[in-house]
Design an enzyme around this catalytic site. Sequence first.
Site, PDB file in Angstrom:
ATOM      1  N   GLY A 142      97.381 -18.571  -1.734  1.00  0.00           N
ATOM      2  CA  GLY A 142      97.627 -17.778  -2.934  1.00  0.00           C
ATOM      3  C   GLY A 142      98.169 -16.400  -2.575  1.00  0.00           C
ATOM      4  O   GLY A 142      98.918 -16.234  -1.601  1.00  0.00           O
ATOM      5  N   SER A 143      97.745 -15.392  -3.321  1.00  0.00           N
ATOM      6  CA  SER A 143      98.312 -14.051  -3.158  1.00  0.00           C
ATOM      7  C   SER A 143      97.952 -13.397  -1.836  1.00  0.00           C
ATOM      8  O   SER A 143      98.529 -12.366  -1.488  1.00  0.00           O
ATOM      9  CB  SER A 143      97.854 -13.142  -4.293  1.00  0.00           C
ATOM     10  OG  SER A 143      98.301 -13.677  -5.521  1.00  0.00           O
ATOM     11  N   THR A 144      97.000 -13.954  -1.083  1.00  0.00           N
ATOM     12  CA  THR A 144      96.677 -13.335   0.210  1.00  0.00           C
ATOM     13  C   THR A 144      97.868 -13.428   1.157  1.00  0.00           C
ATOM     14  O   THR A 144      97.890 -12.781   2.199  1.00  0.00           O
ATOM     15  CB  THR A 144      95.462 -13.993   0.878  1.00  0.00           C
ATOM     16  OG1 THR A 144      95.745 -15.376   1.089  1.00  0.00           O
ATOM     17  CG2 THR A 144      94.219 -13.868   0.017  1.00  0.00           C
TER      18      THR A 144
END
Lengths: 353, 625
Positions: free
Chosen positions: B327-329
């Site tokens: 995801g956004s990591t």
Amino acid sequence: MLDLPLVGALVATACFGLVVLYGASGEDSGTVIRQAVRLAMGLTAMTVIACISPHLFRVWAPAFYALGIVLLVMVAFLGEGRGAQRWLDLGFLRFQPSEILKLSLPMMLAWYMHRSSLPPGWRQLLVSLVIVAVPAVLIARQPDLGTAMLVATSGLFVVFLAGLSWRLISFFCVSAMALAPVLWHFMHDYQRGRVLTFLNPESDPLGSGWNIIQSKIAVGSGGLFGKGWMNSTQAHLEFLPERSTDFVLAVLAEEFGLLGVLLLFALYLYIIGRCLWLAGQAKDSFSRLLAGALGLTFFVYVMVNAGMISGLLPVVGVPLPLISYGGTSLISLLTSFGLIMSVYSHRRLLNRY
Amino acid sequence: MKAPARKPVRDAVREAAIFRARAQTGFLLVCLVFAVLSGRYFYLQVISHDEFITRAEDNRVKYRALAPNRGLIMDRNGVILADNRPAYRLELIPEQVPELDATLAELGELLEISDADIQRFHKLRKARRSFQAVPLKLRLDEAQVARFAVDRHHFPGVDIVPYQTRVYPLGENLAHVVGYVGQLDADDLRSVDSGRYAATSHIGKIGLEQAYENMLHGEVGREKVETNVQGRILRSLDKAPAQPGHNLYLTIDSTLQQLAMASLGDYTGAIVAIEPGSGEVLAMVSQPGYDPNAFVAGLSVADYQALIQSSRRPLFNRALRGGYEPGSTIKPYMALAGLENGIIELDTTMMSRGYFQLPGQPRRYRDWKRGGHGEVDVVKALEESVNVFFFDLASKMGIDAIHAYLDQFGFGRPTGIDLNGEAKGILPSRAWKRATMGEPWYPGETVIAGIGQGFNVTTPLQLAHASAVLAARGESGQPHLVRHVGFEPAAGDADQPVARPVTRISAARADHIEAVIDGMIAVVHGKRGSARAIAADKPPFVMAGKSGTAQVFGLAQDEEYVEDEVPRHLRDHALFVAFAPADQPSIALAVVVEHGGGGSTVAAPIARQLIDAHLGHGTEEIAAQ
């Protein structure tokens, strides 16, 4: 077609083997019966082969050799077996192609030697070495160093019997010794371990030194007359490994003593002598060389096994001819005697080469 | 010799004579060898007969193998994680037991021996020599020891023997790292040197116990003993004591580890904390754990089935093997990739209107924020986790450049940590898709790859490692759990460091890295930072972080994700990566909370709590908890 003195000696030895096997297997008649059936099959194969003219073997020798090589290559890709790839499964039967080479390699070399005037020179020696090396390397890579060396030896006997000059023989021996360190480099760890253990078995008495130590105890405790049939404590207390197969001679030595061992040696010596004599009667060099080499190869089996049991040679998986439990080697062995007898009985037909 | 034209004229008589001479020589050699062999057998059977007859009779004098003490396992502060405790076990020497089945039945009545014990005994017996002792029952209690002592004379070949058993004081907290030892079975004996394990009852089955089995085990000792007719040992003749195994000194901080374990509470998930630069793993948690001590004593079939069939999968090491969509990591790495590849500059801005479209395609890739974030530069893009910025960036950069750059952080391949069975995750590329699915790569897939969705799969360990690389400004050692192997703790610098591979990103400009880290600092400390809640109390240190959400199921384009309306097992996984202090980090970590919803609400507070503990901040509050 059969040479009765040789057949008599073979059957006598094999029967002695069945007696020893009964004791070594822990009085298991099933083992003895199975072995007797194989013996009968082997004797049948021997008789059939003895009836065939060696001319036919000579004609087919290169094809037979090529077949063996093809099968060895197949083993490298398709073979099965625990750890080592030695077996080929054709669906209806499983066998070790290296067994075929035990016959086809000396046949091939005899065929090759036969093509030119003897004794062989440099060129023949080099070609022979190639013929020997191809299957030997393939078998050694399986890995089955013991069989590889035996197969190679059978080929070298042909060259020896063909009359290779002593100068070339000594040169060859010196080179082989010089190559020993190279061989060591290519050995598997377990093979090196066996050699090291052989040099000092007490270094690992519970592990790989076990076989040699227990085998020597069995032999030594047998004494001159032995402990008597079925009285082997080493075998019955299960100290002795593989007592029906590779280590059966230790049981024989423990139960029948030095006298039993010497009786067996005498039988073997007679068989080898008879084979060489039969070979000498042949009229063409193919037959002579093949029969002579097979006889000497038989001797090497005896030497390696008896040497290993008594701690003179490292442990390699070589059965005691005609005595050890197991089918494949017994049948290929008797087949080779069939070849020798064929050479003798057809000697007049082959007067011309 | 006259030169022959083609076929040499063969001298058949001469050839036959040569053969006969050689055959005679051969036979002579054969006779010679038989003479040597006969001499050898004469030597063994006649001259040395007395010696060998004694040795054969002397089968009562035996070699007994002595088990080595297994090496201990300690954390970085010397806290013992795997210990040895004395215990008693019941052993049989099959050769000396006259009627095995009857004896086993009688022993069963006396000492409560289970069928499983007997089955294992029979399997093990086949793999050992008949004079070697085979354990039947472990961890006898005092009452059992006393009961047997009374009846001992009824049982020739049976004995109670002291041995060392393994104990894991911190139990499930470190089960997934340390692993456990289990009883040595016949299969194990086939794969190890059976001589070396002749007296050993347990072997490392998983975790560090397995990975470092060779060093932990030690070397077997040997005792030559004299025994009487019943096989009882009368006296020791000669003894070569066993050499204990090496201790393992871990990089793990067991306090942090326990705290991390507790911080996940009821959630399943994983946490990995790494010291940036060195790659030392400070904590590695997979929740739920299990009790490794149960495996040492031998688990009942029912208990084992329960563990295997549990929907929470306690035996599964999520930190090492769990695969999650990052995801956004992934965004900090994407941002750095964009800067390094010249796709964006430090001052590049773009207008976020809430969605992104590929030229000529109707599909809208939506941002999480309706209406968009307005004017966005790279720092703000990270702070507010602006999807559209990364959609645009990814689509401009292309999957090949993305793959090439992210690969340097170790995504999509094992980190090489010193545990077996690490998963490698997936860092998608054209070649990967062609090889696994047989399909070409589509531009839309590049777009969602930019926000860590689509085919991306990472393990918590990879996330933590990548974050450590960034925290250390582009260079960090391979993650590892064992700091030192030996008999004494490593003496700081005097200790010889093990050479380990280093993950290094190429040609990263310092100002690029600092910009990305500024963005991550803003995530926590910024006015609009997506995780600003965890720094609302203004902590005395600066931390950098990035939240992420891994989708568990896909939403249709027009559906809204309303967390409270979704059953828990379908909720998104919450991710958070962080490191602190931002300017000179001593800890980098990845937190994955399965079905925890958004990354900043559940995972970020856990990260904050662990960083507090590591930096010694707020320990009073933790102690009070």
